[in-house]
Design an enzyme around this catalytic site. Structure first.
Site, PDB file in Angstrom:
ATOM      1  N   ASP A   1       0.836  -1.189   0.000  1.00 24.77           N
ATOM      2  CA  ASP A   1       0.000   0.000   0.000  1.00 24.77           C
ATOM      3  C   ASP A   1       0.879   1.249   0.000  1.00 24.77           C
ATOM      4  OD1 ASP A   1      -1.862   1.905   0.378  1.00 24.77           O
ATOM      5  OD2 ASP A   1      -2.582   1.195   2.321  1.00 24.77           O
ATOM      6  N   TYR A   2       0.458   2.264  -0.762  1.00 25.83           N
ATOM      7  CA  TYR A   2       1.252   3.481  -0.884  1.00 25.83           C
ATOM      8  C   TYR A   2       1.398   4.195   0.451  1.00 25.83           C
ATOM      9  CZ  TYR A   2      -3.101   6.099  -0.562  1.00 25.83           C
ATOM     10  OH  TYR A   2      -4.286   6.628  -0.127  1.00 25.83           O
ATOM     11  N   LYS A   3       0.448   3.985   1.373  1.00 26.17           N
ATOM     12  CA  LYS A   3       0.526   4.653   2.668  1.00 26.17           C
ATOM     13  C   LYS A   3       1.655   4.086   3.515  1.00 26.17           C
ATOM     14  CE  LYS A   3      -3.240   5.231   4.929  1.00 26.17           C
ATOM     15  NZ  LYS A   3      -4.510   4.911   5.590  1.00 26.17           N
ATOM     16  N   ASN A   4       2.147   2.884   3.212  1.00 29.75           N
ATOM     17  CA  ASN A   4       3.124   2.221   4.041  1.00 29.75           C
ATOM     18  C   ASN A   4       4.526   2.266   3.456  1.00 29.75           C
ATOM     19  OD1 ASN A   4       1.196   1.385   5.961  1.00 29.75           O
ATOM     20  ND2 ASN A   4       0.550  -0.273   4.607  1.00 29.75           N
ATOM     21  N   THR A   5       4.751   3.098   2.421  1.00 30.41           N
ATOM     22  CA  THR A   5       6.083   3.208   1.862  1.00 30.41           C
ATOM     23  C   THR A   5       6.944   4.005   2.822  1.00 30.41           C
ATOM     24  OG1 THR A   5       5.361   5.161   0.634  1.00 30.41           O
ATOM     25  CG2 THR A   5       5.294   3.043  -0.513  1.00 30.41           C
TER      26      THR A   5
END
Length: 611
Positions: A28-32
């Protein structure tokens, strides 16, 4: 021209599994970014009291848990940041000594061998003496400790995807009922939570019980999602229980992908795909420069086989032999042929659960859970669908497309209920298990050779043996001995240990216990099945001598005449020859090749014989 297969990766068995096992690139992009974890440990005198019957103290249990997290981070995610801070100490150690009775033992940084050794030194009786000498026990100002932890996060310039703070204590009133200090701590905890820091409480055993409602219920963060059980009411009195709670909190749940589940025209539910089980493998070796031990990078260049000139990616095409003809396509055309559907799940229908067979499980299943932040109401619709499927005892049949250029797959969404243990730790999350179904091309029919049928007495005797040897199997009870020994050896090298820690191989059968359970049933079974005088330990056959003709003799070289080679080229059947035969043919005609792959040899021979 390059082989089409080198570019057109569309094999479900190998390609999909490799993609799913390397899904860290598709999270998920939020967890990069990097995860961060701060251990905030109470260093008061109550933490050092040894339990009854020689049980370790709460401080010793906490240090064992911290060491376990450090070592697991080194193996699984060495880029994450970890810190260890003590509060309620007599001595102070923090930037500019701004906070009294707060001792920063480890700054927020990546874990390493030195840190593991320093935490290991705080264990046992010698560890208690070292902690008393290094830090001591003094007054408690939890608000200042939280403020100090906030400064640790603010000093980090890296991008952090997840920030978590764990408080370990056995005191439910750290300030002894001082309302002023309690109010200051609540205010600072609120400031931390506003900056995205998740505060968890790992409360330990206290004589008379630990009352969370007195203070800490206002400090900890609320559950992040429905799967998070939040604050536990019962304290941890055992190391295993404490490690389970820490592991459940510190492991961030990352979705492999976030997709839309289409239930019908205009009805979409947002879901996340998670991998609950993946094959654990030893990390690959890294190539180092022998003089400086620095990692080296490898690059691939393509050269023309005849001129030796460097070729650009735009100068290459993809080709494959089909029907004795070479089909040539541009790479853009190949990429277009790989596109089928947009990523997502499409509901096709429902089937009774008995239609799903064990042999339909062609690869590890994924787990499907709703994503409420993408589409509001997804959780409600998802829960209703799951409950209805469980009531009707059916599974949902869907078409699954992982990414834009991946082939579609049929999956069965099997509902799953939530299960928790006695300590309210989640064992099984609620949601759907996505079972990958085989295509018609994947199903193979076997011609089973005829065997003699067992008699009823033989079957009954084997049933007795199987009943005696039954046991409850759990996958989490068996560790891979090869991987465990590999990491024990690495740990011994990193920590300068004399010998690696011994591991227990649970895959070795307990022969003595099995013989005791079975008793004389095996001999009775042998009498029913095998003929008289049968010796299973006897030699199966006589070993051949080297002079005898047979499989031991070296096979002579097989040379293909020139006219047959030209016929193969004309008919497009060179791929039926083996690689050694193709190499001998290249030497026969003086063809120079830059590679040893089969397609490169075929291309070289084709160019030579068509001149």
């Amino acid at each position: 021209m390059s082989n089409w297969n080198a570019f057109y990766h569309n094999d479900d068995d190998e390609d999909d599994e490799a993609q799913e096992e390397g899904e860290e690139a598709a999270v998920d992009y939020k967890n990069t970014g990097r995860d961060s974890l701060v251990f905030l440990v109470d260093a008061s005198k109550e933490m050092f009291i040894t339990g009854e019957d020689g049980k370790p103290s709460n401080f010793d249990m906490t240090m064992q848990c911290v060491r376990s997290v450090y070592t697991s981070k080194i193996i699984s995610s060495d880029r994450d940041l970890v810190a260890l801070v003590f509060y309620g100490t007599e001595k102070s150690k923090n930037p500019r000594d701004s906070f009294k009775h707060v001792y920063i033992y480890h700054d927020l940084d990546s874990p390493g061998a030195r840190r593991v050794q320093e935490v290991e030194a705080l264990r046992g009786e010698t560890g208690l003496q070292l902690a008393a000498k290094t830090m001591g026990s003094g007054n408690t100002l939890l608000g200042d400790a939280l403020w100090c932890c906030a400064n640790l996060y603010s000093d980090i310039k890296l991008r952090l995807s997840h920030k978590r703070l764990m408080i370990f204590t056995c005191r439910d009133q750290p300030h002894g009922g001082d309302s002023t200090k309690d109010c200051q701590t609540r205010t600072k905890a609120g400031d931390l939570k506003e900056t995205g820091v998740v505060i968890d409480l790992m409360h330990l055993f206290k004589p008379g019980g630990f009352d969370i409602s007195l203070f800490f219920c206002d400090i900890v963060s609320p559950p992040e999602d429905e799967s998070d059980l939040g604050l536990q009411l019962e304290p941890s009195s055992k190391l295993d229980d404490l490690q389970k709670r820490v592991r459940a909190k510190e492991q961030k749940k990352r979705s492999l992908s976030r997709l839309f589940l289409c239930l019908g025209e205009g009805v979409n539910v947002a879901v996340g795909m998670y991998a609950l089980a993946l094959s654990a493998k030893k990390p690959g070796s890294i190539r180092l420069y022998r003089e400086t031990n620095e990692p080296v990078n490898s690059k691939t260049r393509m050269y023309h086989t005849q001129t030796g000139s460097l070729m650009l990616p735009s100068e290459t095409k993809c080709a494959q032999m089909y029907g004795k003809k070479q089909i040539v396509m541009e790479k853009d055309e190949v990429a277009q042929t790989k596109k089928f559907f947009d990523p997502g799940l499409m509901l096709i229908g429902f089937k009774p659960m008995e239609k799903l067979k064990l042999h339909h499980h062609v690869r590890p299943a994924l787990f499907v859970y709703p994503e409420e932040d993408l589409i509001t109401g997804s959780g409600c619709a998802f829960t209703a669908l799951s409950k209805r499927c469980m009531e009707r005892n059916v599974f949902a049949l869907c078409r699954y497309t992982r990414v834009r250029n991946s082939p579609p797959r049929f999956i069965a969404l099997v509902p799953q209920q939530e299960e928790v243990d006695q300590g309210q730790i989640q064992i099984t999350p609620p949601g759907f298990n996505a079972i990958f179904l085989p295509w018609a091309d994947d199903i193979r029919t076997l011609d089973v050779p005829p065997f003699p049928t067992a008699t009823d007495p033989q079957v009954d005797k084997m049933k007795e043996i199987a009943t005696k040897l039954r046991f409850k199997y759990r996958s989490d009870a068996f560790e891979n001995p090869v991987i465990q020994q590999h990491y024990r050896n690495l740990e011994a090298l990193a920590l300068d240990l004399m010998t690696p820690e011994n591991i227990e191989d649970f895959t070795i059968p307990k022969v003595e216990m099995m013989d005791k359970r079975v008793g004389g049933l095996v001999e009775e079974f042998k009498e029913l099945v095998y003929p008289d005088g049968y010796n299973p330990d006897g030699k199966a056959g006589v070993k051949r001598k080297q002079g005898d003709s047979g499989g031991g003799a070296k096979k002579p070289k097989v040379e293909v005449p020139e006219d047959q080679l030209r016929a193969h080229v004309q008919n497009g059947t060179l791929d039926k020859l083996t690689v050694p035969v193709l190499k001998d043919a290249c030497k026969q005609f003086g063809v120079r090749t830059t590679g040893t792959k089969k397609q490169e040899l075929i291309d070289a021979l084709t160019n030579q014989l068509t001149k």
